[in-house]
Design an enzyme around this catalytic site. Structure first.
Site, PDB file in Angstrom:
ATOM      1  N   ASP A   1       2.563  48.089  44.158  1.00  0.00           N
ATOM      2  CA  ASP A   1       3.805  48.345  44.461  1.00  0.00           C
ATOM      3  C   ASP A   1       3.900  48.468  46.045  1.00  0.00           C
ATOM      4  OD1 ASP A   1       2.419  50.669  44.852  1.00  0.00           O
ATOM      5  OD2 ASP A   1       3.743  52.013  43.257  1.00  0.00           O
ATOM      6  N   ASP A   2       4.915  48.994  46.595  1.00  0.00           N
ATOM      7  CA  ASP A   2       5.097  49.172  48.157  1.00  0.00           C
ATOM      8  C   ASP A   2       4.449  50.447  48.672  1.00  0.00           C
ATOM      9  OD1 ASP A   2       6.090  46.747  48.457  1.00  0.00           O
ATOM     10  OD2 ASP A   2       8.122  47.163  47.776  1.00  0.00           O
TER      11      ASP A   2
END
Ligand code: WTA
Length: 692
Positions: free
Chosen positions: A562-563
């Site tokens: 994910d980020d």
């Protein structure tokens, strides 16, 4: 020490003290003269209360039991703690599937306990009060002190009494913003003693970050210190705390009491701002309190602490852990993963502001009655030999740190280690980010002299304790792999559609059933908890990490999918850094990605689009970095600012981070499919501006 395992003619492993419950009398089992079935049907988890796992076969039997009968397994282990009232028969309940209703996890239903009592009183009452609990090593060489279990109990009681007198009640949140003085873990225990929920905020966070966290959990009391030493620098912690209180007040939240520890080495009282009425001096107030304090018996599910952590979107989430399950899991992982024995001197270099400092400094060691080092300083101050000098001085047996520290120390050369006597070390641990094989080998060979197992522990703030980790000596290690799941943990590798992959596979790491220290909610936002962790793959807890499982069933964590980026073992959301950049008036838009960094693991790479007419200067770069420092904290400062007249976006306006990552790591020849870019020309412009 490894004990020899005996194998009976029945085929069963007869490891010492492993109790195998043998079934029918008909089949023979010669060595133990008890009839046995072909394979053991049930193993008792209580063997783990007295001995370590000897080998993979024993692990497999216990692991199987832990997965098939989690409630029974953990109840047997939990017997060794003090419970004021016991759990019900059917004590474990959960729903891990959003499609079946709200997510809920409950362990030790019906039981009451107190974790601070289990950390301190239990040992003192058993006659171990004189044992050293903490050995504190200050930032400056020569500043040290130590504290026994009995003394720690007195200190915790005094502070707990002060908190009660200040009006703190069961369930109230208390914010803690402290350097690594002994008062920090003692403060956590004091909160737990009265059933208050601590929310420790790492001392490297800014006033803004502290304010945001205090507002979110509505903390009325803040525990802090005048200042802190970081290597040669002193930092005015109280000034930052004051600013945070002011920011909170502006947002409508009042911090009523601030208890200030005078850390005179860094900032003496005379130089420390003080607001009469609201502020109190720790040393004088707490000393006046009685040294006994009745613990608050709380339900097993009573919240123990909140710890804010970064996600891929939005503000940091207040991860909530509860008491009973967390206690049992933190203590059990601690004991088995570090192979704790009488006389050990354990050292975890983490700050209590992170989860590692909660589970494997404040709680895990104390629950096991361990003697541990608490270190205020940094590994390279005054020289890169500091850690090894501490190891030699105190005969440290287990050393637990992050790969970033290992890589940093490695870069100074072997001589700093070799000049110290590190022969007391028995085991080395790693946490926080993937450890590259080169750092693993240096750790193993230079620090551990080739004789210490390395436990590469994969886990998260949300998991509360180790999830995938070697158990020392129980099975062979592979540099860079966290190896196998701990008891009660069922990892699965999923493809992008959420199908479980079998055997050798690479995909997304998820967990398919609850373990005792599963996070219970995101404070004040159960919806976010459900959508974030249980929404992406219904039926599973989504970890945010990618992983590979090899032919031996070993897990290799490949990093976040994910980020979220992992900088020096600190977890940072790219969205948070972006919003701190955009807060600067010159910044129109920002996009942040991680890139490989030789020491930090990942560095922060920020693409910035300036407002029309603003000139791109070196000074402005500094200002932008400064904006992130003041809004989040120095540890989140971008390493690179890359001017971006435009960002690569899809036609629907979504930033293509994949493209940005490739440009950051100079791999623009491997961009893959860019046909969905709204303006393909943007890539060439960015490549041209790299390094400018
Ligand atoms: C990463 C820290 C590889 C991972 C305890 C995880 C690791 C995130 C390891 C959680 C490891 C932690 N090998 N990666 N041994 N340990 N991570 O919440 O990406 O600060 O999701 O908890 O760190 O970070 P957190």
């Amino acid at each position: 020490p490894q004990q020899q395992q005996r194998r009976g003619v029945c085929g069963n492993a007869h490891a010492p003290r492993l109790s195998l419950r043998h079934a029918p009398r008909s089949s023979r089992c010669a060595p133990c003269r008890v009839a046995a079935p072909e394979a053991p049907t049930t193993v008792s988890a209580s063997t783990l209360n007295t001995s370590f796992v000897q080998d993979k076969q024993q692990y497999e039997a216990l692991y199987k039991r832990s997965i098939e009968d989690p409630a029974g397994f953990w109840a047997e282990i939990a017997e060794q703690f003090h419970w004021e009232t016991k759990w019900e028969r059917d004590h474990m309940r959960y729903n891990f599937d959003v499609r079946a209703g709200p997510i809920s996890v409950e362990w030790f239903r019906g039981a009451t306990t107190n974790i601070a009592y289990n950390c301190l009183d239990r040992h003192v009452l058993a006659g171990r009060g004189d044992q050293t609990c903490f050995i504190w090593e200050g930032n400056d060489v020569g500043r040290e002190k130590s504290m026994t279990y009995a003394e720690a109990l007195d200190e915790v009681c005094k502070l707990a009494n002060w908190l009660r007198a200040a009006g703190v009640k069961k369930g109230d949140a208390v914010a803690v913003y402290m350097p690594m003085l002994l008062e920090l873990p003692l403060a956590m225990l004091a909160c737990a003693r009265i059933g208050a929920v601590h929310s420790v905020v790492f001392g490297g966070f800014s006033a803004e970050s502290l304010a945001q966290r205090m507002e979110d959990c509505k903390a009325k009391v803040l525990l802090t210190a005048s200042g802190v030493m970081r290597g040669p620098k002193s930092i005015d912690l109280k000034k930052i705390a004051d600013k945070a209180c002011k920011l909170s007040a502006e947002a409508g939240h009042t911090v009523e009491h601030v208890l200030v520890y005078e850390n005179d080495n860094a900032v003496p009282a005379a130089d420390c701002p003080f607001t009469p009425g609201r502020d109190r001096w720790w040393q004088s107030e707490v000393a006046a309190q009685p040294t006994t304090c009745a613990p608050e018996w709380v339900e097993a599910e009573h919240p123990l602490f909140l710890l804010y952590t970064s996600g891929s979107t939005g503000k940091p989430k207040g991860v909530l852990h509860s008491t009973g399950g967390y206690m049992v899991y933190a203590a059990t992982t601690m004991r088995h993963v570090f192979g704790l024995q009488q006389g050990d001197v354990y050292w975890c270099t983490a700050d209590c502001g992170w989860i590692t400092g909660h589970s494997y400094l404040a709680y895990g060691p104390l629950l096991n009655g361990t003697t541990q080092i608490v270190f205020e300083g940094v590994p390279t101050h005054p020289t890169p030999a500091r850690c090894w000098e501490v190891v030699a001085a105190h005969g440290v047996t287990q050393f637990y740190t992050a790969p970033t520290a290992i890589r940093s120390l490695m870069s100074f050369g072997d001589q700093w280690v070799s000049q110290c006597d590190t022969s007391s070390l028995k085991l080395l641990g790693s946490v926080g980010e993937p450890i590259n094989p080169e750092a693993w080998r240096w750790y193993h060979e230079v620090v551990g002299k080739g004789k210490c197992p390395i436990v590469d522990t994969w886990w998260q703030t949300e998991t509360g304790g180790h999830m995938i980790t070697p158990l020392p000596g129980a099975w062979p290690e592979k540099p860079g792999s966290a190896t196998l799941p701990f008891f009660g943990v069922r990892p699965v590798v999923l493809d992008e559609k959420g199908n479980e992959l079998q055997g050798e596979a690479e995909g997304i790491l998820a967990i398919s059933q609850p373990w005792p220290s599963t996070l219970r909610t995101v404070y004040g936002d159960h919806e976010r908890y459900q959508s974030n962790y249980f929404g992406p793959f219904p039926g599973y807890y989504f970890t945010g990490d990618g992983c590979r499982r090899d032919a031996d069933g070993y897990y290799w964590i490949t990093g976040r999918v994910d980020d979220v980026i992992n900088v020096s073992g600190h977890r940072i959301g790219t969205a948070e850094v972006e919003s701190a950049l955009v807060a600067h008036p010159a910044c129109a838009e920002a996009a942040v990605v991680g890139y490989d960094h030789p020491i930090k693991g990942q560095g922060i790479y920020a693409y910035v689009t300036l407002m029309a007419g603003v000139e791109a200067t070196k000074e402005l770069k500094k200002e932008l970095v400064g904006s992130v420092r003041s809004i989040i904290g120095a540890f989140a400062a971008p390493d690179v600012i890359h001017w971006a007249p435009g960002l690569p976006k899809t036609r629907s306006g979504k930033i293509m981070r994949r493209v940005l990552r490739k440009i950051a790591s100079k791999e623009e020849d491997q961009l893959g499919d860019t046909s969905t870019l709204a303006d393909p020309g943007v890539v060439a412009t960015l490549v041209e501006l790299r390094g400018k």
